[in-house]
Design a protein around this motif. Structure first.
Motif, PDB file in Angstrom:
ATOM      1  N   SER A  45     -42.328   3.054  35.120  1.00 31.61           N
ATOM      2  CA  SER A  45     -41.561   2.877  33.643  1.00 31.61           C
ATOM      3  C   SER A  45     -42.307   1.921  32.620  1.00 31.61           C
ATOM      4  CB  SER A  45     -40.010   2.625  33.789  1.00 31.61           C
ATOM      5  OG  SER A  45     -39.573   3.992  34.645  1.00 31.61           O
ATOM      6  N   ALA A  46     -41.450   1.819  31.414  1.00 33.28           N
ATOM      7  CA  ALA A  46     -41.978   0.938  30.337  1.00 33.28           C
ATOM      8  C   ALA A  46     -41.241  -0.382  30.466  1.00 33.28           C
ATOM      9  CB  ALA A  46     -41.869   1.559  29.287  1.00 33.28           C
ATOM     10  N   GLY A  47     -40.517  -0.457  31.434  1.00 31.48           N
ATOM     11  CA  GLY A  47     -39.439  -1.703  31.731  1.00 31.48           C
ATOM     12  C   GLY A  47     -38.922  -1.891  32.898  1.00 31.48           C
ATOM     13  N   VAL A  48     -38.527  -3.226  33.151  1.00 26.38           N
ATOM     14  CA  VAL A  48     -38.114  -3.404  34.546  1.00 26.38           C
ATOM     15  C   VAL A  48     -36.559  -2.914  34.622  1.00 26.38           C
ATOM     16  CG1 VAL A  48     -39.742  -5.372  34.722  1.00 26.38           C
ATOM     17  CG2 VAL A  48     -37.247  -5.856  34.044  1.00 26.38           C
ATOM     18  N   GLY A  49     -36.101  -2.977  35.880  1.00 29.56           N
ATOM     19  CA  GLY A  49     -34.847  -2.650  36.281  1.00 29.56           C
ATOM     20  C   GLY A  49     -34.426  -1.259  37.090  1.00 29.56           C
ATOM     21  N   GLY A  50     -35.614  -0.501  37.218  1.00 31.67           N
ATOM     22  CA  GLY A  50     -35.513   0.736  38.094  1.00 31.67           C
ATOM     23  C   GLY A  50     -34.774   1.669  37.472  1.00 31.67           C
ATOM     24  N   THR A  51     -33.747   2.071  38.320  1.00 29.85           N
ATOM     25  CA  THR A  51     -32.798   3.209  37.880  1.00 29.85           C
ATOM     26  C   THR A  51     -32.012   2.765  36.903  1.00 29.85           C
ATOM     27  OG1 THR A  51     -31.269   4.771  38.747  1.00 29.85           O
ATOM     28  CG2 THR A  51     -30.867   2.782  39.623  1.00 29.85           C
ATOM     29  N   TRP A  52     -31.746   1.481  36.676  1.00 29.20           N
ATOM     30  CA  TRP A  52     -30.995   1.107  35.583  1.00 29.20           C
ATOM     31  C   TRP A  52     -31.680   1.126  34.202  1.00 29.20           C
ATOM     32  CZ3 TRP A  52     -25.874   0.910  36.342  1.00 29.20           C
ATOM     33  CH2 TRP A  52     -25.619   0.831  37.600  1.00 29.20           C
ATOM     34  N   PHE A  53     -32.850   0.955  34.222  1.00 29.78           N
ATOM     35  CA  PHE A  53     -33.919   1.154  33.103  1.00 29.78           C
ATOM     36  C   PHE A  53     -34.026   2.622  32.661  1.00 29.78           C
ATOM     37  CE2 PHE A  53     -37.686   1.936  30.981  1.00 29.78           C
ATOM     38  CZ  PHE A  53     -37.743   0.987  29.784  1.00 29.78           C
ATOM     39  N   ASN A  54     -34.237   3.395  33.836  1.00 33.72           N
ATOM     40  CA  ASN A  54     -34.473   4.690  33.649  1.00 33.72           C
ATOM     41  C   ASN A  54     -33.238   5.606  33.170  1.00 33.72           C
ATOM     42  OD1 ASN A  54     -37.421   4.540  34.427  1.00 33.72           O
ATOM     43  ND2 ASN A  54     -36.742   4.443  36.499  1.00 33.72           N
ATOM     44  N   ASN A  55     -32.272   5.401  33.641  1.00 31.38           N
ATOM     45  CA  ASN A  55     -30.916   6.237  33.281  1.00 31.38           C
ATOM     46  C   ASN A  55     -30.202   5.434  32.175  1.00 31.38           C
ATOM     47  OD1 ASN A  55     -29.877   8.321  35.441  1.00 31.38           O
ATOM     48  ND2 ASN A  55     -31.308   6.524  36.227  1.00 31.38           N
ATOM     49  N   ARG A  56     -29.990   6.430  31.053  1.00 30.83           N
ATOM     50  CA  ARG A  56     -29.195   5.928  29.734  1.00 30.83           C
ATOM     51  C   ARG A  56     -28.212   6.819  29.371  1.00 30.83           C
ATOM     52  NH1 ARG A  56     -34.078   3.293  27.236  1.00 30.83           N
ATOM     53  NH2 ARG A  56     -35.464   2.799  28.808  1.00 30.83           N
ATOM     54  N   TYR A  57     -27.529   7.578  30.386  1.00 28.89           N
ATOM     55  CA  TYR A  57     -26.504   8.373  29.887  1.00 28.89           C
ATOM     56  C   TYR A  57     -25.399   7.584  29.484  1.00 28.89           C
ATOM     57  CZ  TYR A  57     -24.676   7.872  34.655  1.00 28.89           C
ATOM     58  OH  TYR A  57     -24.138   7.350  35.767  1.00 28.89           O
ATOM     59  N   PRO A  58     -24.494   7.944  28.587  1.00 29.05           N
ATOM     60  CA  PRO A  58     -23.273   7.436  27.960  1.00 29.05           C
ATOM     61  C   PRO A  58     -22.450   7.121  28.831  1.00 29.05           C
ATOM     62  CG  PRO A  58     -23.280   9.699  27.342  1.00 29.05           C
ATOM     63  CD  PRO A  58     -24.691   9.472  27.725  1.00 29.05           C
ATOM     64  N   GLY A  59     -21.864   5.922  28.868  1.00 30.69           N
ATOM     65  CA  GLY A  59     -20.686   5.285  29.675  1.00 30.69           C
ATOM     66  C   GLY A  59     -21.549   4.725  31.331  1.00 30.69           C
ATOM     67  N   LEU A  60     -22.553   4.734  31.309  1.00 30.64           N
ATOM     68  CA  LEU A  60     -23.215   4.249  32.646  1.00 30.64           C
ATOM     69  C   LEU A  60     -22.966   2.761  32.931  1.00 30.64           C
ATOM     70  CD1 LEU A  60     -24.906   4.632  35.109  1.00 30.64           C
ATOM     71  CD2 LEU A  60     -27.185   4.030  33.952  1.00 30.64           C
ATOM     72  N   THR A  61     -22.098   2.799  34.125  1.00 28.69           N
ATOM     73  CA  THR A  61     -21.930   1.227  34.586  1.00 28.69           C
ATOM     74  C   THR A  61     -21.892   1.085  35.795  1.00 28.69           C
ATOM     75  OG1 THR A  61     -19.340   1.944  34.713  1.00 28.69           O
ATOM     76  CG2 THR A  61     -19.915   1.135  32.433  1.00 28.69           C
ATOM     77  N   CYS A  62     -21.913  -0.094  36.478  1.00 30.56           N
ATOM     78  CA  CYS A  62     -22.236  -0.243  37.907  1.00 30.56           C
ATOM     79  C   CYS A  62     -20.560  -0.084  38.445  1.00 30.56           C
ATOM     80  CB  CYS A  62     -22.418  -1.686  38.246  1.00 30.56           C
ATOM     81  SG  CYS A  62     -23.056  -1.951  39.633  1.00 30.56           S
ATOM     82  N   ASP A  63     -20.680   0.547  39.815  1.00 29.17           N
ATOM     83  CA  ASP A  63     -19.451   0.785  40.497  1.00 29.17           C
ATOM     84  C   ASP A  63     -19.355  -0.414  41.652  1.00 29.17           C
ATOM     85  OD1 ASP A  63     -18.522   2.996  39.268  1.00 29.17           O
ATOM     86  OD2 ASP A  63     -19.438   4.364  40.898  1.00 29.17           O
ATOM     87  N   VAL A  64     -20.167  -1.294  41.382  1.00 32.40           N
ATOM     88  CA  VAL A  64     -19.766  -2.501  42.341  1.00 32.40           C
ATOM     89  C   VAL A  64     -19.657  -3.834  41.405  1.00 32.40           C
ATOM     90  CG1 VAL A  64     -20.933  -4.334  43.901  1.00 32.40           C
ATOM     91  CG2 VAL A  64     -21.249  -2.033  44.116  1.00 32.40           C
ATOM     92  N   SER A  65     -18.821  -4.476  41.751  1.00 30.84           N
ATOM     93  CA  SER A  65     -18.542  -5.799  40.963  1.00 30.84           C
ATOM     94  C   SER A  65     -19.842  -6.610  40.680  1.00 30.84           C
ATOM     95  CB  SER A  65     -17.551  -6.652  41.613  1.00 30.84           C
ATOM     96  OG  SER A  65     -17.461  -8.063  40.999  1.00 30.84           O
ATOM     97  N   THR A  66     -19.948  -6.853  39.197  1.00 29.42           N
ATOM     98  CA  THR A  66     -21.246  -7.562  38.980  1.00 29.42           C
ATOM     99  C   THR A  66     -21.145  -8.914  39.496  1.00 29.42           C
ATOM    100  OG1 THR A  66     -19.716  -8.266  36.764  1.00 29.42           O
ATOM    101  CG2 THR A  66     -21.493  -6.774  36.634  1.00 29.42           C
TER     102      THR A  66
END
Length: 496
Positions: A45-66
């Motif tokens: 991809s064009a940036g770092v972060g893996g699936t977090w960089f690639n996925n941009r759908y609205p409302g996307l948040t982590c399901d594990v405490s930060t």
């Protein structure tokens, strides 16, 4: 951002890591700290972060405490909320890259499509999609589970006249393109629980098609108060306490799935969350029917509330076909639609086989895994020397960041041994892999919830459970800390 490989002369390194998601970033950091500097990280991809960089759908948040979705060596990042948004996680990964000085190792827009082992040279040769060729003594696959998304085989889907958007391909920008439109969301699992409540206020009418109801637990969506942020910034023990609490809660959610008392407690929490749905018929349709633990547990305190809107409809009749203007269900009803959203997830069972990996004697990884992916400790497999994987087969469960740190420590240890001792090839013994997986599958088989009807997410097409780890994070970490060099065949002759 990392370097653009179009101007890079380097074609090889001692270690190449495929993927600049959390696992790849952690690996590069730990390799540098172990004194291994000849490292490249190839990211498609064009940036770092893996699936977090690639996925941009609205409302996307982590399901594990930060607090738990943070590297143990980078805890002083100032998070905005207990469960970070996609943008916050990408920001954190970018900050990690800069703080630990690994940006120079990363080559963006470099999609590795194949990797082949050369037994004579003791090296891996990699080809990327733009014709580039790379070479490494050690190859680390950090591609994870979420690479190829599922496009459901719905008859007529290709004939639909409007846009069809998978959540994995969501475009940048605001939600204005949905304004006033009749939108159909196919699916009610992880991505749907976040997409549905986020886009519902922006659509003309939203129809949600459910195949299987899911267990959805409540989740704190609110940001930290200024007082909380100041306390977290000034007192490191606050964050440490948050990590401990989050780890305990995660263990309670996933551990002892066959413990009736704990299951009853968790069931009560999820069903109390369901009570947010006001209409009795809709509430009953959303009530989970699969055994708790047979599906991936979901977190949202907003998903159920979305069905209280007059402009949101839940449909449970199966989809028969898609026409150019509607979704037709098995009961004969046509549901007019102008935009279809596919919230249908990923092929989570493929792991590193999404790359054409060929090992010793021309053995292809995807062929060796024909009956389902497997590995020793989820990280390495026979016939593939000097190859390790992060978030590989049967390592899902608990905090993935904790797992990645455990795996990175193990992989870096083996890599240091290989590079510093003139080892030509380091390959796990077949009998060790077989014994480990025999025990693993027996332990998985003892978890009745993972054998229950509806546990599709965990399985390869053959039915083998390939995603789940039956051991706690602590147990898994302990397993990887024993001296197991006798599990490997080390062929001497490499360049020390």
């Amino acid at each position: 951002m990392g370097a653009d490989n179009s101007e890079v002369d380097e074609t090889g390194a001692d270690v190449i890591v495929i993927g600049a998601g959390p696992g790849g970033i952690c690996t590069a950091i730990q390799l540098r700290q172990a004194g291994i500097d000849d490292v490249l990280v190839l990211e498609r991809s064009a940036g770092v972060g893996g699936t977090w960089f690639n996925n941009r759908y609205p409302g996307l948040t982590c399901d594990v405490s930060t607090d738990l979705y943070s590297f143990s060596f980078f805890l002083d990042h100032e998070w905005v909320r207990p469960f970070a948004t996609r943008a916050e996680i990408v920001e954190y990964m970018e900050a990690a890259v800069d703080r630990f000085g690994i940006r120079d190792t990363i080559r963006l827009d470099t999609h590795v499509v194949s990797a082949r082992w050369d037994d004579a040279d003791g090296r891996w040769t990699l080809d990327d999609s733009r014709g580039g060729r790379w070479s490494a003594r050690v190859l680390v696959g950090a591609v994870g589970m979420f690479n190829e998304f599922v496009r459901p085989p719905v008859p007529g889907l290709d004939t639909f006249a409007g846009p069809v958007t998978h959540t994995a391909e969501w475009p940048d920008g605001d939600l204005g393109f949905l304004a006033g439109k009749r939108v159909s969301v196919i699916g009610t699992a992880a991505s749907a629980t976040q997409v549905v409540p986020t886009i519902a206020p922006h659509t003309g009418h939203l129809t949600v098609f459910q195949r299987t109801s899911n267990w959805v637990f409540p989740k704190d969506h609110g940001p930290y108060t200024e007082e909380q942020r100041r306390a977290r910034r000034e007192d490191p023990s606050v964050v440490e306490a948050g990590r401990s609490t989050a780890a305990r809660e995660l263990d309670e959610l996933f551990a002892d799935l066959d413990n009736e008392a704990k299951t009853a407690e968790q069931t009560a929490i999820a069903l109390a969350n369901l009570e947010a749905v006001q209409d009795p018929a809709t509430r009953e349709a959303l009530r989970p029917t699969a055994r708790l633990g047979a599906q991936r547990p979901l977190l949202s305190s907003q998903f159920y509330e979305a069905f209280n809107r007059a402009d949101v409809t839940l449909v449970t009749s199966s989809i028969a076909e898609v026409t150019p203007t509607a979704v037709r269900t098995a009961d004969g009803v046509e549901h007019p639609s102008e935009h279809i959203v596919l919230a249908t997830g990923y092929l989570a069972h493929k792991f590193l086989s999404v790359v054409d990996v060929v090992g010793r004697d021309g053995v292809a990884l995807r062929d060796q895994w024909a009956d389902g992916a497997y590995a020793y400790l989820g990280m390495t497999v026979e016939n593939f020397p000097n190859l390790f994987m992060l978030y590989g087969p049967n390592t899902n469960g608990g905090s993935i960041i904790d797992k990645l740190e455990t795996q990175t420590r193990y992989i870096v240890g083996k890599t240091v041994y290989l590079l510093k001792n003139g080892v030509h090839a380091l390959e796990v013994r077949p009998e060790v892999v077989a014994a480990f997986n025999e025990r693993l599958q027996a332990d998985i088989g003892a978890v009745a919830a993972w054998q229950a009807e509806g546990s599709r997410y965990y399985r390869a097409p053959t039915g083998r459970v390939v995603t789940q780890c039956p051991y706690t994070v602590v147990e898994y970490d302990r397993m990887t800390r024993r001296d197991d060099l006798d599990a490997y065949l080390a062929t001497p002759g490499g360049r020390p």
